[in-house]
Design a protein around this motif. Structure first.
Motif, PDB file in Angstrom:
ATOM      1  N   SER A 200       0.819  -1.206   0.000  1.00 49.71           N
ATOM      2  CA  SER A 200       0.000   0.000   0.000  1.00 49.71           C
ATOM      3  C   SER A 200       0.855   1.260   0.000  1.00 49.71           C
ATOM      4  CB  SER A 200      -0.938  -0.011   1.216  1.00 49.71           C
ATOM      5  OG  SER A 200      -1.752   1.127   1.200  1.00 49.71           O
ATOM      6  N   TRP A 201       1.922   1.265   0.795  1.00 48.98           N
ATOM      7  CA  TRP A 201       2.824   2.422   0.804  1.00 48.98           C
ATOM      8  C   TRP A 201       3.411   2.659  -0.586  1.00 48.98           C
ATOM      9  CZ3 TRP A 201       2.851   6.336   3.753  1.00 48.98           C
ATOM     10  CH2 TRP A 201       2.588   6.239   5.118  1.00 48.98           C
ATOM     11  N   THR A 202       3.683   1.582  -1.289  1.00 49.14           N
ATOM     12  CA  THR A 202       4.292   1.717  -2.611  1.00 49.14           C
ATOM     13  C   THR A 202       3.267   2.065  -3.683  1.00 49.14           C
ATOM     14  OG1 THR A 202       5.886   0.034  -1.932  1.00 49.14           O
ATOM     15  CG2 THR A 202       5.812   0.576  -4.262  1.00 49.14           C
ATOM     16  N   ALA A 203       2.133   1.378  -3.675  1.00 53.98           N
ATOM     17  CA  ALA A 203       1.145   1.547  -4.742  1.00 53.98           C
ATOM     18  C   ALA A 203       0.208   2.731  -4.530  1.00 53.98           C
ATOM     19  CB  ALA A 203       0.321   0.266  -4.887  1.00 53.98           C
ATOM     20  N   PHE A 204      -0.004   3.128  -3.265  1.00 54.59           N
ATOM     21  CA  PHE A 204      -0.953   4.209  -2.974  1.00 54.59           C
ATOM     22  C   PHE A 204      -0.337   5.380  -2.215  1.00 54.59           C
ATOM     23  CE2 PHE A 204      -3.487   0.253  -3.027  1.00 54.59           C
ATOM     24  CZ  PHE A 204      -4.318   0.538  -4.086  1.00 54.59           C
ATOM     25  N   LYS A 205       0.906   5.207  -1.738  1.00 61.13           N
ATOM     26  CA  LYS A 205       1.589   6.216  -0.923  1.00 61.13           C
ATOM     27  C   LYS A 205       0.846   6.501   0.384  1.00 61.13           C
ATOM     28  CE  LYS A 205       4.975   6.870  -3.733  1.00 61.13           C
ATOM     29  NZ  LYS A 205       6.089   6.001  -3.558  1.00 61.13           N
ATOM     30  N   LYS A 206       0.221   5.459   0.913  1.00 61.09           N
ATOM     31  CA  LYS A 206      -0.427   5.553   2.222  1.00 61.09           C
ATOM     32  C   LYS A 206      -0.515   4.155   2.824  1.00 61.09           C
ATOM     33  CE  LYS A 206      -5.089   5.647   0.267  1.00 61.09           C
ATOM     34  NZ  LYS A 206      -6.339   6.378   0.234  1.00 61.09           N
TER      35      LYS A 206
ATOM     36  N   ALA B 269       8.538  -3.473  -6.243  1.00 63.36           N
ATOM     37  CA  ALA B 269       8.688  -3.333  -7.699  1.00 63.36           C
ATOM     38  C   ALA B 269       7.322  -3.269  -8.386  1.00 63.36           C
ATOM     39  CB  ALA B 269       9.512  -4.495  -8.256  1.00 63.36           C
ATOM     40  N   ILE B 270       6.453  -4.194  -8.058  1.00 67.40           N
ATOM     41  CA  ILE B 270       5.134  -4.220  -8.706  1.00 67.40           C
ATOM     42  C   ILE B 270       4.272  -3.061  -8.212  1.00 67.40           C
ATOM     43  CG2 ILE B 270       2.988  -5.541  -8.924  1.00 67.40           C
ATOM     44  CD1 ILE B 270       4.732  -8.031  -9.175  1.00 67.40           C
ATOM     45  N   GLY B 271       4.344  -2.764  -6.924  1.00 68.53           N
ATOM     46  CA  GLY B 271       3.580  -1.632  -6.390  1.00 68.53           C
ATOM     47  C   GLY B 271       3.944  -0.321  -7.057  1.00 68.53           C
ATOM     48  N   SER B 272       5.230  -0.124  -7.337  1.00 74.14           N
ATOM     49  CA  SER B 272       5.649   1.125  -7.982  1.00 74.14           C
ATOM     50  C   SER B 272       5.182   1.202  -9.430  1.00 74.14           C
ATOM     51  CB  SER B 272       7.158   1.307  -7.877  1.00 74.14           C
ATOM     52  OG  SER B 272       7.828   0.275  -8.543  1.00 74.14           O
ATOM     53  N   VAL B 273       5.066   0.061 -10.087  1.00 73.93           N
ATOM     54  CA  VAL B 273       4.537   0.046 -11.463  1.00 73.93           C
ATOM     55  C   VAL B 273       3.053   0.407 -11.464  1.00 73.93           C
ATOM     56  CG1 VAL B 273       3.971  -1.487 -13.399  1.00 73.93           C
ATOM     57  CG2 VAL B 273       6.235  -1.586 -12.353  1.00 73.93           C
ATOM     58  N   LEU B 274       2.344   0.014 -10.396  1.00 73.05           N
ATOM     59  CA  LEU B 274       0.897   0.225 -10.329  1.00 73.05           C
ATOM     60  C   LEU B 274       0.499   1.576  -9.731  1.00 73.05           C
ATOM     61  CD1 LEU B 274      -0.062  -3.361  -9.156  1.00 73.05           C
ATOM     62  CD2 LEU B 274      -0.230  -2.414 -11.459  1.00 73.05           C
ATOM     63  N   LEU B 275       1.472   2.338  -9.240  1.00 71.30           N
ATOM     64  CA  LEU B 275       1.208   3.633  -8.617  1.00 71.30           C
ATOM     65  C   LEU B 275       0.409   4.542  -9.545  1.00 71.30           C
ATOM     66  CD1 LEU B 275       1.755   5.655  -6.284  1.00 71.30           C
ATOM     67  CD2 LEU B 275       3.862   6.277  -7.480  1.00 71.30           C
ATOM     68  N   GLU B 276      -0.655   5.113  -8.991  1.00 68.38           N
ATOM     69  CA  GLU B 276      -1.501   6.091  -9.680  1.00 68.38           C
ATOM     70  C   GLU B 276      -2.153   5.537 -10.943  1.00 68.38           C
ATOM     71  OE1 GLU B 276       0.866   9.616 -10.202  1.00 68.38           O
ATOM     72  OE2 GLU B 276       0.950   9.988  -8.040  1.00 68.38           O
ATOM     73  N   ARG B 277      -2.441   4.253 -10.953  1.00 67.85           N
ATOM     74  CA  ARG B 277      -3.138   3.638 -12.089  1.00 67.85           C
ATOM     75  C   ARG B 277      -4.554   3.241 -11.671  1.00 67.85           C
ATOM     76  NH1 ARG B 277       0.448   0.721 -16.368  1.00 67.85           N
ATOM     77  NH2 ARG B 277       2.446   1.714 -16.040  1.00 67.85           N
ATOM     78  N   SER B 278      -5.415   3.116 -12.660  1.00 66.67           N
ATOM     79  CA  SER B 278      -6.812   2.731 -12.415  1.00 66.67           C
ATOM     80  C   SER B 278      -6.911   1.220 -12.189  1.00 66.67           C
ATOM     81  CB  SER B 278      -7.666   3.112 -13.634  1.00 66.67           C
ATOM     82  OG  SER B 278      -7.290   2.293 -14.746  1.00 66.67           O
ATOM     83  N   ILE B 279      -8.076   0.780 -11.724  1.00 65.10           N
ATOM     84  CA  ILE B 279      -8.315  -0.654 -11.530  1.00 65.10           C
ATOM     85  C   ILE B 279      -8.121  -1.402 -12.842  1.00 65.10           C
ATOM     86  CG2 ILE B 279     -10.123  -2.379 -11.102  1.00 65.10           C
ATOM     87  CD1 ILE B 279     -11.130  -0.634  -8.839  1.00 65.10           C
TER      88      ILE B 279
END
Length: 180
Positions: free
Chosen positions: A121-127, A154-164
Motif C-alpha cells: 500500500s505504501w508503494t502503490a498508494f503512498k499511504k 517493484a510491482i507496487g511502484s509500477v501500479l502507482l496512480e493507475r486505475s483498476i
C-alpha cells in the motif's frame, strides 16, 4: 531467501548507526567485488593500514560462499573496541562465521500478510491503508509476489496512480509472461 530484504535492512542499519563509528564502509555485492580484488583489497587496506585501531563499521553485502570470507583478512580483532562487522548472506551457514568473531546472527523472517499489505500500500498508494476497491487485486499481487518485499515494491511502484483497469491489465500481463 532472495528478495526478503537483507540488503535493505543492512542499509537501514548502516544509515542509522554509522555516525557512531570512526570509519564506516558498506561494501555492496561482495561477489562482484571479489572479481575486482584490487578494490576490495584497497578497502581492507584502508581499514587495516592504520596504526591506531579505530571503531569500525564494516558491512559486507551479499556474501555467497565460504571462499569469499576466507580471502578477507578481517576479524573484529583487526579493529578497535566497539567495531561491528555485518554480513548479509543467503547461502553461507552461520557456523562459517565464527572465525571472524561473529557473536550474533539475525535471520530475516518472512513478512506476514498484514505487513505485505502495508508495504504494498505504501508503494502503490503512498499511504498505509489500501483502497478497498483494489482489495481483490492487492491480494492477487501479494500472492503473485509470494510476500517478497523486493517484488512487492517493484510491482507496487509500477501500479502507482493507475486505475483498476490498468492494474488488471498489468497483473494479467505478469501472469501470462510468467515473471515478476
Amino acid at each position: 531467501m532472495a528478495g526478503i530484504g537483507k540488503t535493505t535492512i543492512a542499509k537501514a542499519l548502516y544509515n542509522q548507526i554509522s555516525s557512531n563509528f570512526d570509519v564506516k564502509k558498506f561494501v555492496p555485492n561482495i561477489k562482484g567485488r571479489m572479481k575486482d580484488s584490487v578494490t576490495l583489497k584497497q578497502v581492507l587496506r584502508y581499514f587495516l593500514g592504520e596504526k591506531v585501531k579505530r571503531k569500525v563499521l564494516l558491512i559486507l553485502d551479499n556474501v555467497r560462499s565460504e571462499r569469499e570470507l576466507e580471502v578477507l583478512p578481517v576479524t573484529l580483532e583487526c579493529f578497535g573496541p566497539g567495531s561491528i562487522i555485518i554480513i548479509t548472506t543467503r547461502q553461507v551457514k552461520h557456523d562459517r562465521f565464527h572465525g571472524i568473531g561473529v557473536n550474533h546472527i539475525y535471520r530475516v523472517k518472512e513478512m506476514d500478510y498484514n505487513e505485505c499489505v502495508e508495504l504494498f500500500s505504501w508503494t502503490a498508494f503512498k499511504k498505509v491503508t489500501p483502497e478497498r476497491s483494489f482489495s481483490r487485486l492487492i491480494n492477487y499481487a501479494i500472492e503473485y509476489c509470494d510476500g517478497l518485499p523486493f517484488a512487492l515494491v517493484a510491482i507496487g511502484s509500477v501500479l502507482l496512480e493507475r486505475s483498476i483497469e490498468e492494474w488488471e491489465s498489468v497483473l494479467q500481463r505478469l501472469e501470462s509472461s510468467g515473471g515478476a
